[in-house]
Design an enzyme around this catalytic site. Structure first.
Site, PDB file in Angstrom:
ATOM      1  N   ASP A  13      -3.433  -0.143   1.277  1.00 22.02           N
ATOM      2  CA  ASP A  13      -3.136  -2.122   1.526  1.00 22.02           C
ATOM      3  C   ASP A  13      -3.227  -2.050   0.408  1.00 22.02           C
ATOM      4  O   ASP A  13      -3.604  -3.534  -0.125  1.00 22.02           O
ATOM      5  CB  ASP A  13      -4.256  -2.302   2.611  1.00 22.02           C
ATOM      6  CG  ASP A  13      -4.078  -1.630   4.048  1.00 22.02           C
ATOM      7  OD1 ASP A  13      -3.179  -1.177   4.643  1.00 22.02           O
ATOM      8  OD2 ASP A  13      -5.033  -2.172   4.677  1.00 22.02           O
ATOM      9  N   GLY A  40       2.313  -0.060   6.508  1.00 24.55           N
ATOM     10  CA  GLY A  40       2.512  -0.993   7.042  1.00 24.55           C
ATOM     11  C   GLY A  40       2.695  -1.117   5.225  1.00 24.55           C
ATOM     12  O   GLY A  40       1.806  -2.309   4.555  1.00 24.55           O
ATOM     13  N   HIS A  41       4.104  -1.778   5.440  1.00 21.24           N
ATOM     14  CA  HIS A  41       4.382  -1.516   3.636  1.00 21.24           C
ATOM     15  C   HIS A  41       5.195  -2.869   3.819  1.00 21.24           C
ATOM     16  O   HIS A  41       6.158  -3.478   4.397  1.00 21.24           O
ATOM     17  CB  HIS A  41       5.087  -0.630   2.932  1.00 21.24           C
ATOM     18  CG  HIS A  41       4.245   0.145   2.967  1.00 21.24           C
ATOM     19  ND1 HIS A  41       4.930   1.446   2.477  1.00 21.24           N
ATOM     20  CD2 HIS A  41       3.005   0.155   2.859  1.00 21.24           C
ATOM     21  CE1 HIS A  41       4.340   2.601   2.255  1.00 21.24           C
ATOM     22  NE2 HIS A  41       2.807   2.003   2.452  1.00 21.24           N
ATOM     23  N   GLN A 224      -0.810   4.862   2.825  1.00 22.82           N
ATOM     24  CA  GLN A 224      -2.531   4.672   2.774  1.00 22.82           C
ATOM     25  C   GLN A 224      -2.794   5.124   1.573  1.00 22.82           C
ATOM     26  O   GLN A 224      -1.930   4.937   0.896  1.00 22.82           O
ATOM     27  CB  GLN A 224      -2.816   5.705   3.679  1.00 22.82           C
ATOM     28  CG  GLN A 224      -3.074   5.749   5.146  1.00 22.82           C
ATOM     29  CD  GLN A 224      -1.461   6.228   5.367  1.00 22.82           C
ATOM     30  OE1 GLN A 224      -0.831   7.555   4.584  1.00 22.82           O
ATOM     31  NE2 GLN A 224      -0.757   5.554   6.944  1.00 22.82           N
TER      32      GLN A 224
HETATM   33  P1  IMP Z   1      -5.060   6.608  11.156  1.00 22.02           P
HETATM   34  O1  IMP Z   1      -3.983   6.933  10.365  1.00 22.02           O
HETATM   35  O2  IMP Z   1      -4.460   6.022  11.979  1.00 22.02           O
HETATM   36  O3  IMP Z   1      -5.242   8.083  11.955  1.00 22.02           O
HETATM   37  O4  IMP Z   1      -6.296   6.240  11.365  1.00 22.02           O
HETATM   38  C1  IMP Z   1      -7.489   6.900   9.816  1.00 22.02           C
HETATM   39  C2  IMP Z   1      -7.960   5.345   9.345  1.00 22.02           C
HETATM   40  O5  IMP Z   1      -6.618   5.429   8.654  1.00 22.02           O
HETATM   41  C3  IMP Z   1      -8.188   4.151   9.841  1.00 22.02           C
HETATM   42  O6  IMP Z   1      -9.553   3.874   9.704  1.00 22.02           O
HETATM   43  C4  IMP Z   1      -7.177   3.721   9.736  1.00 22.02           C
HETATM   44  O7  IMP Z   1      -7.248   2.004   9.496  1.00 22.02           O
HETATM   45  C5  IMP Z   1      -6.974   3.792   8.798  1.00 22.02           C
HETATM   46  N1  IMP Z   1      -5.442   4.070   7.946  1.00 22.02           N
HETATM   47  C6  IMP Z   1      -4.196   4.651   8.260  1.00 22.02           C
HETATM   48  N2  IMP Z   1      -3.417   3.788   8.133  1.00 22.02           N
HETATM   49  C7  IMP Z   1      -3.155   3.472   6.926  1.00 22.02           C
HETATM   50  C8  IMP Z   1      -3.049   1.942   6.381  1.00 22.02           C
HETATM   51  O8  IMP Z   1      -1.618   2.236   5.694  1.00 22.02           O
HETATM   52  N3  IMP Z   1      -3.324   0.921   5.644  1.00 22.02           N
HETATM   53  C9  IMP Z   1      -5.212   1.183   5.662  1.00 22.02           C
HETATM   54  N4  IMP Z   1      -5.578   2.171   6.288  1.00 22.02           N
HETATM   55  C10 IMP Z   1      -5.280   2.549   7.009  1.00 22.02           C
END
Ligand code: IMP
Length: 430
Positions: A13, A40-41, A224
């Site tokens: 983010d 999410g972009h 991420q």
């Molecule tokens: P997962 O990727 O859904 O398995 O989530 C694992 C961790 O990564 C959690 O803390 C999510 O909030 C975080 N996370 C996954 N995708 C994003 C992103 O695009 N932005 C920020 N945090 C993310």
């Protein structure tokens, strides 16, 4: 020829969408190489907001090729929904401007269910995942029982692959007292959308090789952030893929020598969604203010992001881990109304000063930030496009930050709008 990889240098983010969109005006090809629709972009173009999850940010620009690499986990229904959503906003998506790797692994409904079952069962120990099935899908990939895009071609093959993967999942589901997942309905559903997915499917490594030999500029778009990397992040509070720049090579099928510049997108403060250590987190009115002014709500899950001061120690660490050549500093304008700004320059762990974040989660949770305090600038930087036009205190903060992280600030973003950027180094030309 220069190819550029962009990665998030914090917990995601960081505002990658805007930077990728801006850089994709120079690129010919934009490649996603890891993660899935957990990303999410957000792009704001001429006042229209586009929220992308799985599609590379290049998709909104005409004459660019967008690629979803083999390292991405693809929920086929989420992909089709996103294509339809973006088409409704007037963006063209066709076989010429979208390529999906035939080797990309699919996220299926039982992955999403498993993500939820585990998170619900974990209580306080939950990760705080996006509940999109990302972790379980990557587990099946590494466990060699996954279903890939190419498996949608043949009904017989798909049947066999589903049998294999469901044998594994149903054993776990039985153990957890959950209903057995039936193969036939899922197979039917997959076969009904197969042509829609397969029309974009190609050997991505080969296409990238062709683009390279044609001298096309490639932008690798990370999702991420490095602190969520499964190897280098705040494990186990991480995502299930490698988010470092070298993952661009494995996640798309080109060598690391195809990446000439790594740009680390870095927010001028820090945010995190989900659980896990966050040494500079602010649980006070300043944290609230950063969240409100910075509109810190998740693009994918709408969750409120945790906010805190800029952590120089962590960013310096991720820069070294990922080989970042320069940073794009984003959301500077969010700090505009603060009279004092702090930057973490070391930690204290059990009475010992440390210049890096220790690897063990229990030590990470104990890390107390040691701050350097800067005077705020108390005026608007919104929309400023030249470094010399920034207020003196903002210039000072950025110069000190640059010195501390030992890496050049390549650009500074002063609003969500595409053109509100101070460009210092153009990664494609440096
Ligand atoms: P997962 O990727 O859904 O398995 O989530 C694992 C961790 O990564 C959690 O803390 C999510 O909030 C975080 N996370 C996954 N995708 C994003 C992103 O695009 N932005 C920020 N945090 C993310």
């Amino acid at each position: 020829m220069k190819n550029v990889a962009i990665v998030g240098s914090q917990w995601g983010d960081e505002g990658k969408g805007k930077i990728v969109d801006w850089l994709s005006s120079e690129a010919d090809v934009v490649v996603r190489f890891q993660g899935g629709h957990n990303a999410g972009h957000t792009l704001v173009i001429d006042g229209v907001t586009y929220k992308l999850r799985l599609l590379p940010s290049g998709i909104v620009r005409k004459d660019k090729v967008s690629i979803i690499g083999n390292g991405v986990v693809v929920d086929p229904w989420a992909l089709l929904d996103e294509i339809n959503e973006i088409k409704l906003k007037g963006v063209e998506v066709n076989q010429k401007n979208l390529i999906v790797s035939e080797a990309a692994n699919l996220i299926l409904p039982f992955h999403r269910e498993m993500d939820e079952i585990r998170e619900d069962a974990a209580g306080k120990a939950k990760i705080g995942t996006t509940r999109r099935g990302i972790g379980p899908a990557y587990e099946d990939k590494v466990g060699r029982r996954s279903i890939r895009v190419m498996d949608l071609i043949s009904e017989k093959n798909l049947d066999h692959r589903l049998e294999t993967v469901l044998m594994h999942h149903n054993a776990i589901r039985k153990g957890l007292g959950k209903e057995i997942y039936k193969k036939d309905k899922l197979k039917e559903n997959l076969l009904s959308i197969a042509p829609e997915i397969l029309k974009y499917s190609q050997p991505v490594w080969k296409k990238i090789d062709e683009f390279k030999s044609q001298g096309k500029k490639i932008l690798f778009e990370g999702a991420q952030g490095i602190l969520l990397d499964v190897d280098h992040g705040t494990y186990p509070f991480v995502t299930s893929s490698n988010t470092v720049a070298s993952a661009a090579a494995t996640g798309s099928g080109c060598g690391t020598n195809s990446i000439n510049y790594v740009l680390g997108i870095t927010k001028a403060y820090t945010t995190r969604v989900g659980e896990g250590p966050f040494p500079t987190e602010l649980k006070d009115e300043i944290g609230e203010k950063l969240g409100t002014v910075g509109k810190e709500f998740g693009t994918v899950t709408s969750r409120k992001r945790r906010c805190g001061w800029f952590d120089g120690v962590l960013v310096r660490q991720t820069i070294k881990i990922s080989g970042i050549d320069g940073i794009a500093l984003t959301k500077l304008d969010v700090l505009d109304q603060l009279s004092e700004i702090k930057m973490c320059i070391a930690y204290e762990v059990d009475g010992k000063k440390m210049d890096y974040l220790p690897a063990a989660v229990n030590d990470q949770l104990k890390a107390k930030p040691i701050y350097k305090t800067f005077k705020g600038w108390n005026c608007s930087t919104k929309g400023i496009k030249k470094f010399q036009d920034l207020p003196e205190n903002a210039k000072n903060y950025i110069k000190e930050l640059e010195k501390f992280i030992q890496t050049k600030v390549a650009s500074i973003s002063t609003s969500p709008e595409r053109n509100d950027t101070i460009l210092i180094v153009d990664p494609f030309k440096s």
